[in-house]
Design a protein around this motif. Structure first.
Motif, mmCIF file in Angstrom:
data_model
loop_
_atom_site.group_PDB
_atom_site.id
_atom_site.type_symbol
_atom_site.label_atom_id
_atom_site.label_comp_id
_atom_site.label_asym_id
_atom_site.label_seq_id
_atom_site.Cartn_x
_atom_site.Cartn_y
_atom_site.Cartn_z
ATOM 1 N N HIS A 37 7.389 4.453 4.662
ATOM 2 C CA HIS A 37 6.209 3.903 5.312
ATOM 3 C C HIS A 37 6.575 3.169 6.596
ATOM 4 N N VAL A 74 -3.441 6.150 9.261
ATOM 5 C CA VAL A 74 -2.117 6.268 8.662
ATOM 6 C C VAL A 74 -2.245 6.231 7.148
ATOM 7 N N GLU A 75 -1.968 7.374 6.527
ATOM 8 C CA GLU A 75 -2.042 7.500 5.065
ATOM 9 C C GLU A 75 -3.411 7.049 4.535
ATOM 10 N N HIS A 118 -6.993 9.187 0.525
ATOM 11 C CA HIS A 118 -7.709 8.238 -0.336
ATOM 12 C C HIS A 118 -9.190 8.592 -0.454
ATOM 13 N N ASP A 171 -11.394 -1.406 7.484
ATOM 14 C CA ASP A 171 -11.037 -0.923 6.146
ATOM 15 C C ASP A 171 -12.231 -1.116 5.228
ATOM 16 N N VAL A 172 -12.261 -0.343 4.170
ATOM 17 C CA VAL A 172 -13.391 -0.405 3.249
ATOM 18 C C VAL A 172 -13.178 -1.471 2.173
ATOM 19 N N GLY A 216 -5.721 -1.236 6.089
ATOM 20 C CA GLY A 216 -5.025 -1.891 4.984
ATOM 21 C C GLY A 216 -4.677 -3.321 5.340
ATOM 22 N N GLY A 268 -8.796 2.417 8.284
ATOM 23 C CA GLY A 268 -8.133 2.258 6.982
ATOM 24 C C GLY A 268 -6.879 1.434 7.230
ATOM 25 N N SER A 273 -16.801 1.658 6.359
ATOM 26 C CA SER A 273 -16.327 2.842 5.661
ATOM 27 C C SER A 273 -16.278 4.025 6.610
ATOM 28 N N LEU A 274 -15.229 4.826 6.418
ATOM 29 C CA LEU A 274 -15.030 5.981 7.286
ATOM 30 C C LEU A 274 -16.018 7.109 7.025
ATOM 31 N N THR A 318 0.820 -1.196 0.000
ATOM 32 C CA THR A 318 0.000 0.000 0.000
ATOM 33 C C THR A 318 0.864 1.258 0.000
HETATM 34 N N1 SAH Z 1 -3.147 2.414 7.102
HETATM 35 C C1 SAH Z 1 -2.622 1.396 6.225
HETATM 36 C C2 SAH Z 1 -3.124 1.480 4.785
HETATM 37 C C3 SAH Z 1 -2.970 2.785 4.077
HETATM 38 S S1 SAH Z 1 -3.564 2.721 2.413
HETATM 39 C C4 SAH Z 1 -1.127 1.462 6.248
HETATM 40 O O1 SAH Z 1 -0.599 2.446 6.730
HETATM 41 O O2 SAH Z 1 -0.498 0.537 5.803
HETATM 42 C C5 SAH Z 1 -5.169 3.451 2.604
HETATM 43 C C6 SAH Z 1 -6.221 2.490 3.082
HETATM 44 O O3 SAH Z 1 -7.409 3.238 3.324
HETATM 45 C C7 SAH Z 1 -6.585 1.411 2.079
HETATM 46 O O4 SAH Z 1 -6.451 0.146 2.678
HETATM 47 C C8 SAH Z 1 -8.014 1.736 1.705
HETATM 48 O O5 SAH Z 1 -8.778 0.571 1.422
HETATM 49 C C9 SAH Z 1 -8.516 2.445 2.931
HETATM 50 N N2 SAH Z 1 -9.680 3.310 2.696
HETATM 51 C C10 SAH Z 1 -9.915 4.124 1.650
HETATM 52 N N3 SAH Z 1 -11.114 4.727 1.777
HETATM 53 C C11 SAH Z 1 -11.648 4.281 2.944
HETATM 54 C C12 SAH Z 1 -12.862 4.528 3.625
HETATM 55 N N4 SAH Z 1 -13.797 5.331 3.138
HETATM 56 N N5 SAH Z 1 -13.086 3.876 4.795
HETATM 57 C C13 SAH Z 1 -12.152 3.035 5.296
HETATM 58 N N6 SAH Z 1 -11.000 2.763 4.688
HETATM 59 C C14 SAH Z 1 -10.725 3.371 3.534
#
Ligand code: SAH
Length: 466
Positions: free
Chosen positions: A270, A364-365, A369, A316-317, A295, A293, A347-348, A259
């Motif tokens: 990361h 985190v990151e 998205h 995560d979504v 991941g 999220g 979903s967030l 990711t």
């Molecule tokens: N936090 C993890 C992944 C970061 S990538 C890490 O640091 O490794 C971003 C992640 O956010 C992805 O897995 C994606 O599926 C998730 N994401 C994107 N939109 C989202 C939403 N509306 N609700 C929850 N998760 C979401």
């Protein structure tokens, strides 16, 4: 058009509480296209049936805009709208049983998530040869019984119609059953009576939360529900599973960089980010942590290894990344997991009671998205509704992008990023959110800082005011 729902769980009349309709009375429901009535042909302690009768007024339909039926002169008057389960029934469900559909029951909240012994009868459902009914409902845990209705019983040689009587049985919470019906009846109906606009996606995703993303017929359901509007269907499917690039590598944290945007890899930025977030969280000695999220679950695994925090939850979504997270967590020895970790699909941008009551939440990151016009929903969900004591948010610093080799000017670090903020943009957002929701906020640089362009990544640490 009829929908009958029978509860055969003990204290069967609880159905009346959940539907907000007293079993002893008959309830009228105002509908733009006709009239709805809810009544109970049976209401005893062992069996309680609520029937929603929808009478569509075909003349009113013709008068109201957007009701185009068939391409022939009488098509607007002679059609299946009055009797076949259609998107009118979905709308009537939302009108008559809206509170139940949204999973609320103020008087008896404990009933909402309770699985009940439920049976649904839909006397007339359009479904071709009927196979699709099994493909739609069986993966959701229903026992499905269908019988095809002849075109006209007086003329058997005319053959069968495309309509079916459908009976569904399952032990499931009522709100989930209503959500399944709302979406799937809407998808089975080819002619949606109202204009399918972008807000239909929100409706679909809200009602489909927790089950649609993992449904084997997801693509069919989304396309049909959105009436083959390709652009909308594509957007909905993307939002159901943004499908971030996922690495095929197994296990090893050092190579486990799926990711992470490719341009950042050289720095292993990361890893640094996750280490710092894990270190901060460990320092707080929280009782519970929410990784939003999450991941592939990298932060969760760090926390499992490094701490004794008793409750670690990831959301995560994307069902795809969650499967990977699940697999990798399963590989840890049981003494490491000890029932401390849980992950779920969500979903967030939708309020979710499962997110409440945590000490720390980490994103985190993740924010980059989301489309910017969804950020206010995220703020509401995280800071107003879930409202943990602390929230840690990290996101790229766009100013730093000029220093990445091979990155085109103006492009973003990852195909799924919707935006990347400068330091001042991020700080302005975070300060506004903090003020609005009663948090204090501090900032920290992540990765090696460049004198002019700042650090590659940035972090805000929110602390809820006492
Ligand atoms: N936090 C993890 C992944 C970061 S990538 C890490 O640091 O490794 C971003 C992640 O956010 C992805 O897995 C994606 O599926 C998730 N994401 C994107 N939109 C989202 C939403 N509306 N609700 C929850 N998760 C979401």
């Amino acid at each position: 058009m009829l929908l009958s729902i029978t509860n055969r769980s003990p204290s069967a009349t609880d159905l009346g509480h959940l539907l907000h309709k007293h079993p002893a009375r008959c309830h009228a429901v105002e509908l733009a296209f006709g009239k709805g009535t809810v009544f109970y042909p049976a209401a005893t302690e062992s069996e309680c049936t609520a029937v929603l009768l929808v009478e569509v007024d075909p003349i009113a339909l013709v008068r109201s805009a957007g009701a185009k039926q068939g391409g022939w002169a009488l098509g607007q008057y002679v059609n299946d709208r009055p009797y076949a389960a259609s998107s009118f029934l979905s709308v009537a469900i939302a009108r008559a049983y809206g509170t139940a559909l949204n999973g609320r029951c103020t008087k008896r909240p404990e009933l909402v998530d309770q699985p009940l012994d439920l049976e649904v009868v839909l006397p007339v459902v359009p479904a071709g040869d009927g196979e699709i009914l099994k493909r739609l409902f069986e993966p959701l845990g229903y026992a499905v019984e269908t019988s095809r209705i002849p075109l006209d019983p007086a003329f058997p040689t005319w053959g069968e119609s495309r309509y079916h009587r459908l009976v569904l049985r399952a032990k499931t919470p009522l709100h989930l059953l209503l959500k399944h019906l709302f979406v799937l009846i809407g998808a089975l109906d080819r002619a949606k009576h109202y204009w399918v606009g972008a807000d239909e996606i929100d409706k679909l995703l809200a009602k489909g939360e927790g089950w649609l993303a993992s449904h084997p017929e997801k693509d069919w359901i989304v396309r049909r529900y959105l009436k083959h509007q390709v652009r909308l269907a594509r957007e909905a499917l993307e939002r159901l599973a943004p499908e971030p690039e996922v690495s095929d590598e197994e296990g090893d944290e050092a190579t486990d960089t799926g990711t992470e945007p490719a341009v950042e890899r050289k720095l292993s930025l990361h890893e640094q980010r996750l280490d710092r977030v894990a270190e901060l969280i460990t320092g707080y000695q929280p009782a519970s942590v929410l990784d939003l999220g999450c991941g592939e679950g990298k932060l969760l695994r760090r926390l499992l290894h490094q701490t004794k925090i008793p409750k670690l939850t990831g959301m995560d979504v994307s069902s795809r990344v969650l499967e990977i997270a699940h697999e990798r967590l399963e590989r840890l020895p049981p003494f490491k997991r000890q029932g401390r970790v849980d992950i779920f699909l969500g979903s967030l941008v939708y309020r979710d009671s499962r997110l409440r009551g945590y000490d720390v939440a980490a994103l985190v990151e993740v924010i980059e998205h989301l489309d910017t016009d969804r950020l206010d929903s995220l703020e509401e969900v995280v800071f107003a509704d879930a409202a943990p004591q602390r929230v840690i948010v990290t996101t790229p610093n766009r100013e730093y992008n000029v220093l990445f080799e091979g990155m085109k000017p103006g492009s973003l670090r990852h195909a799924d990023h919707r935006f990347e903020w400068t330091r001042s943009e991020f700080q302005a957002w975070a300060e506004r959110v903090a003020t609005q929701h009663g948090y204090a906020v501090e900032f920290e640089a992540l990765g090696e800082e460049h004198t002019e362009h700042g650090p590659p990544s940035q972090m805000a640490i929110f602390n809820r005011n006492a």
